[in-house]
Write a protein that holds these residues in place. Sequence first.
Motif, mmCIF file in Angstrom:
data_model
loop_
_atom_site.group_PDB
_atom_site.id
_atom_site.type_symbol
_atom_site.label_atom_id
_atom_site.label_comp_id
_atom_site.label_asym_id
_atom_site.label_seq_id
_atom_site.Cartn_x
_atom_site.Cartn_y
_atom_site.Cartn_z
ATOM 1 N N SER A 23 -13.426 43.382 -28.278
ATOM 2 C CA SER A 23 -12.544 43.455 -29.432
ATOM 3 C C SER A 23 -11.420 42.432 -29.307
ATOM 4 C CB SER A 23 -11.957 44.865 -29.543
ATOM 5 O OG SER A 23 -11.052 44.945 -30.619
ATOM 6 N N ARG A 31 -13.970 44.469 -34.192
ATOM 7 C CA ARG A 31 -15.354 44.145 -34.565
ATOM 8 C C ARG A 31 -15.843 45.024 -35.707
ATOM 9 N NH1 ARG A 31 -15.793 39.101 -32.729
ATOM 10 N NH2 ARG A 31 -15.177 38.967 -30.532
ATOM 11 N N SER A 35 -16.848 43.565 -39.419
ATOM 12 C CA SER A 35 -18.139 43.870 -40.015
ATOM 13 C C SER A 35 -17.986 44.453 -41.413
ATOM 14 C CB SER A 35 -18.903 44.854 -39.117
ATOM 15 O OG SER A 35 -20.096 45.259 -39.722
ATOM 16 N N ALA A 51 -21.562 36.647 -34.808
ATOM 17 C CA ALA A 51 -20.973 37.337 -33.659
ATOM 18 C C ALA A 51 -21.800 37.087 -32.396
ATOM 19 C CB ALA A 51 -20.876 38.835 -33.942
ATOM 20 N N VAL A 68 -21.275 46.428 -27.715
ATOM 21 C CA VAL A 68 -20.094 46.318 -28.579
ATOM 22 C C VAL A 68 -19.257 47.593 -28.453
ATOM 23 C CG1 VAL A 68 -19.221 45.842 -30.900
ATOM 24 C CG2 VAL A 68 -21.468 44.946 -30.202
#
Length: 509
Positions: A23, A31, A35, A51, A68
Amino acid sequence: MNQMKYRIEAAQRGCQPAPTLRSNNLLGTSRLTESIRATREDRGPQYVISAMNELGDELGKDVHTMRVPILDYELLVTRDPENVKAMLSTQSQDYDISSTRSNAFMPLLGEGVFTSRGNQWKHSRALVRPQFQRDEVTNLEFIERHVRTLLAVLGNKIGENNWTHRVDLQPLFFYFTLDTATEFLYGQSVGSQASIANGRKTTTGIDGAAFSRNLDAAKHFVDKRGALGKFYWLFPHRRQMNQHCKEIHEVVDGMIQYQLNSKRNPLSSEEKGNRKFVLLDELAKETKDLSELRNETLHTLAAGRDPTASLLGWTFYMLARHPRVFDKLRSLVIEEFGDINSTSHTLDYNRLVKCDYMFHVLHEVLRIVAVIPMNERVALRNTTLPRGGGKDGSYPIYVRKGIQILIPAYAIQHRPDIWGEDVEEFRPERWETHRIGWEWIPFGGGPRKCLGQRFAFTESAYVVARLLQRFDKVENMDPVKEIKLHTAIENRSGTGVKVRLHAAEMEED
């Protein structure tokens, strides 16, 4: 303590960690917000690629699987076909759909083949699957009736020099597939094309245009709810979503009751012989539960209407921008099936499926835009994925129970190392030699593979062929050059499909 246990088990399985996309803020939410912003700007599928490429640039290598972290949980994202194959097929016993997906769809669709797991999913699948293995799903007669309505709507737009005015085909295809899907499911169409064209309701009083609007609104809310992941409970539009779902359910319940009542009335032998296939009639032989009938037919409606309409829209979006492909495809259609004046050729299923270039075009459209851009699974137990770990990404990775894995079909289908350096080019000819594997998954794969693949391709190919018989030219009328991938579960064109069509000369009666 748990982390130590996981590390030991991962080492025992020969796993190494996947790279991490970190992040950019202290809260660990950057993130997720990136998105959501990308989706709002109609570039959500492209964001995943950017990404992964960003992480690859940072590490000095190609990255196809990444971890993630978001607040107190983490996702895995993979565009590796071997990992997709494992989740959907060879290790499918270790993975299933997540509660995120179920929670997002549940207010609209209820329990059914898309939202359930375990024994409930097996029951739903067993209920619906036999109906899509029947020859009736390739019956083109009922599709033709709705094609004629579509052609009449377009015919009313023909003006000077046999060109239509500028028309947005995208909503017309959604009305068309709504009408065909509801007739296939319930024995009657909601008549959305007629409702839009002249304000008519069906004989049972259904306002097809209103039903279509409610379905669109509800699906947009489902998509927004799903994008929040485990934080779906923060979704702020519950009241509006519930109202749209209520109105949809009332119409569907009415169609179910009407069809079931009509089945109770005795038929003459002639009527019995001419009775058309209705999926609801077959489901009703297995269950009389009205709630179950509503849910299962709504699941099939969602799968049968929107992805096919999106595929049709994107096909003409591409044909309008690639006249070479349009001309080649139309020439083959005319050669095989005749033009609009011909009576010597029959456009039937057996001949349609042999029109290879038609399906090359449809396959390439699905590759370029990925109508269903994202799939997902969750680990049911501590398990692995075959690739993505280590410095070169060749080692298996350890996946803890409960971890959600996103499968970005768009990112897989835009990998130049798989598809070639011309990966961004719309080139149907690539399918003359390309053999389909796990790098192309528009209908999923494994036990949960979409049951309606044959129906979707048949309907799409038939509509394209019929329109190419009627119109001999198509021109792009959209000044926006950048492709906009507007996500509402499936990808639609964010700028519509604005074209004008040139009508082929018709012989006078």
